[in-house]
Design a protein around this motif. Sequence first.
Motif, mmCIF file in Angstrom:
data_model
loop_
_atom_site.group_PDB
_atom_site.id
_atom_site.type_symbol
_atom_site.label_atom_id
_atom_site.label_comp_id
_atom_site.label_asym_id
_atom_site.label_seq_id
_atom_site.Cartn_x
_atom_site.Cartn_y
_atom_site.Cartn_z
ATOM 1 N N LYS A 112 -3.589 1.792 4.857
ATOM 2 C CA LYS A 112 -4.169 2.194 5.978
ATOM 3 C C LYS A 112 -3.422 3.329 6.439
ATOM 4 N N VAL A 113 -4.055 4.251 7.385
ATOM 5 C CA VAL A 113 -3.695 5.451 7.793
ATOM 6 C C VAL A 113 -2.478 5.013 9.040
ATOM 7 N N PHE A 114 -2.877 4.198 9.559
ATOM 8 C CA PHE A 114 -1.846 3.597 10.610
ATOM 9 C C PHE A 114 -1.449 2.407 10.340
ATOM 10 N N GLN A 115 -0.171 1.987 10.400
ATOM 11 C CA GLN A 115 0.613 0.697 9.817
ATOM 12 C C GLN A 115 1.628 -0.067 10.535
ATOM 13 N N MET A 116 1.389 -1.198 10.816
ATOM 14 C CA MET A 116 2.546 -1.796 11.646
ATOM 15 C C MET A 116 3.652 -2.023 10.788
ATOM 16 N N HIS A 117 3.280 -2.601 9.457
ATOM 17 C CA HIS A 117 4.189 -2.804 8.446
ATOM 18 C C HIS A 117 3.818 -2.143 7.281
ATOM 19 N N THR A 118 4.688 -1.794 6.336
ATOM 20 C CA THR A 118 4.465 -0.738 5.208
ATOM 21 C C THR A 118 3.614 -1.734 4.034
ATOM 22 N N GLU A 119 2.599 -1.117 3.621
ATOM 23 C CA GLU A 119 1.851 -1.703 2.746
ATOM 24 C C GLU A 119 1.091 -0.607 1.977
ATOM 25 N N LEU A 120 1.521 -0.300 0.593
ATOM 26 C CA LEU A 120 1.140 0.520 -0.196
ATOM 27 C C LEU A 120 0.253 -0.089 -1.403
ATOM 28 N N GLU A 121 -0.625 1.058 -2.028
ATOM 29 C CA GLU A 121 -1.563 0.639 -2.717
ATOM 30 C C GLU A 121 -1.112 1.456 -4.287
ATOM 31 N N VAL A 122 -1.206 1.019 -5.217
ATOM 32 C CA VAL A 122 -0.966 1.759 -6.611
ATOM 33 C C VAL A 122 -2.043 1.684 -7.266
ATOM 34 N N PHE A 123 -2.617 2.966 -7.763
ATOM 35 C CA PHE A 123 -3.739 3.086 -8.600
ATOM 36 C C PHE A 123 -3.162 3.628 -9.929
ATOM 37 N N LEU A 124 -3.745 3.246 -11.124
ATOM 38 C CA LEU A 124 -3.338 3.709 -12.194
ATOM 39 C C LEU A 124 -4.348 5.046 -12.443
ATOM 40 N N ALA A 125 -4.051 6.246 -13.464
ATOM 41 C CA ALA A 125 -4.727 6.996 -13.683
ATOM 42 C C ALA A 125 -6.395 6.807 -14.054
ATOM 43 N N ALA A 126 -6.418 5.821 -14.862
ATOM 44 C CA ALA A 126 -8.102 5.608 -15.189
ATOM 45 C C ALA A 126 -8.698 4.887 -14.102
ATOM 46 N N ASN A 127 -8.105 4.370 -13.049
ATOM 47 C CA ASN A 127 -8.572 3.570 -11.925
ATOM 48 C C ASN A 127 -8.803 4.586 -10.572
ATOM 49 N N ARG A 129 -11.937 5.481 -9.197
ATOM 50 C CA ARG A 129 -13.138 5.423 -8.485
ATOM 51 C C ARG A 129 -12.818 5.261 -6.926
ATOM 52 N N GLU A 130 -13.639 5.820 -6.060
ATOM 53 C CA GLU A 130 -13.151 6.030 -4.563
ATOM 54 C C GLU A 130 -12.809 4.694 -3.958
ATOM 55 N N PHE A 131 -13.548 3.617 -4.214
ATOM 56 C CA PHE A 131 -13.345 2.439 -3.569
ATOM 57 C C PHE A 131 -12.948 1.493 -4.475
ATOM 58 N N ALA A 132 -12.336 1.714 -5.506
ATOM 59 C CA ALA A 132 -11.626 0.593 -6.448
ATOM 60 C C ALA A 132 -10.494 -0.108 -5.996
ATOM 61 N N LYS A 133 -10.367 -1.466 -6.565
ATOM 62 C CA LYS A 133 -9.217 -2.253 -6.283
ATOM 63 C C LYS A 133 -7.901 -1.607 -6.662
ATOM 64 N N CYS A 134 -6.815 -1.764 -6.025
ATOM 65 C CA CYS A 134 -5.642 -1.146 -6.544
ATOM 66 C C CYS A 134 -4.972 -2.167 -7.758
ATOM 67 N N ASP A 135 -4.390 -1.664 -8.677
ATOM 68 C CA ASP A 135 -3.760 -2.278 -9.861
ATOM 69 C C ASP A 135 -2.645 -2.904 -9.195
ATOM 70 N N PHE A 136 -1.771 -2.395 -8.352
ATOM 71 C CA PHE A 136 -0.507 -3.145 -7.795
ATOM 72 C C PHE A 136 -0.372 -2.781 -6.256
ATOM 73 N N LYS A 137 0.280 -3.805 -5.595
ATOM 74 C CA LYS A 137 0.352 -3.394 -4.301
ATOM 75 C C LYS A 137 1.828 -3.827 -3.844
ATOM 76 N N ILE A 138 2.419 -2.951 -2.946
ATOM 77 C CA ILE A 138 3.740 -3.115 -2.206
ATOM 78 C C ILE A 138 3.825 -3.541 -0.949
ATOM 79 N N LYS A 139 4.493 -4.326 -0.709
ATOM 80 C CA LYS A 139 4.694 -4.856 0.798
ATOM 81 C C LYS A 139 5.974 -5.233 1.104
ATOM 82 N N GLY A 140 6.376 -4.996 2.449
ATOM 83 C CA GLY A 140 7.634 -5.381 2.883
ATOM 84 C C GLY A 140 8.453 -4.251 3.698
ATOM 85 N N LYS A 141 9.639 -4.834 4.179
ATOM 86 C CA LYS A 141 10.254 -3.674 4.921
ATOM 87 C C LYS A 141 11.447 -3.207 4.151
ATOM 88 N N TYR A 142 11.449 -1.852 4.147
ATOM 89 C CA TYR A 142 12.485 -1.139 3.277
ATOM 90 C C TYR A 142 13.898 -1.581 3.851
#
Length: 226
Positions: A112-127, A129-142
Amino acid sequence: MSTSLTEDMETSSGPIIGAQYCLPNQVDLAFTRKVAGVKHGSLAITDTNGDILFWIKISSNWTIKKKLIDANSRQPLISMKEKSWSLHEEWQVFRGDSTKKKDLLFRVRRSKVFQMHTELEVFLAANSREFAKCDFKIKGKYSKRSTMIYKGDSSTVLAQMSKEHKVEKVELDKNAFGVRINPNTDMAFIVALFIIVQQLSEQETAIRNEAIGSVIGEVVAAAITS
């Protein structure tokens, strides 16, 4: 009881940067700016013996580019750079020293553009499509060293950051932290993701400190003129 191939694939990433970085056992790494008092690039990644596996090299022309260097070959495995004019603060990762579209391996962006907590999405190059589901997700506080990497949008954890590392024989810097990685998960890929997490966290801290400094400056100025 042995783990089936299907179960193994579900709890690992498989090769993304290279099959040689997918080990059959659980891997513990340490992220540190110094090893035994010596700085290796801007960040070094070691095994539990304190032997350096990778380090980060930063180059800059128009944009800052971070390279993940393999300690054995001393060659860049991947190049990472922030995409220009990206609302989601997207980072793109390319093979070797390239930043060409044909060499794109994966993209990392805020969910999301604005976040209270860090949440990142990872898309492999083959993925792509504009609204595709992410291949990996990153959550938590660094800042709390509690960041986790998940397989897709599931609850399956592939790698986890911790405040403590397993290195005992070699002295690391006081801010060094550990990362534990599942078997058959590409550790170079995981390292790249945590580097991007660190970069985004440092950017957040700099912006926050700048905002605080601006507010304090306005308060002081108002007090002087009142």
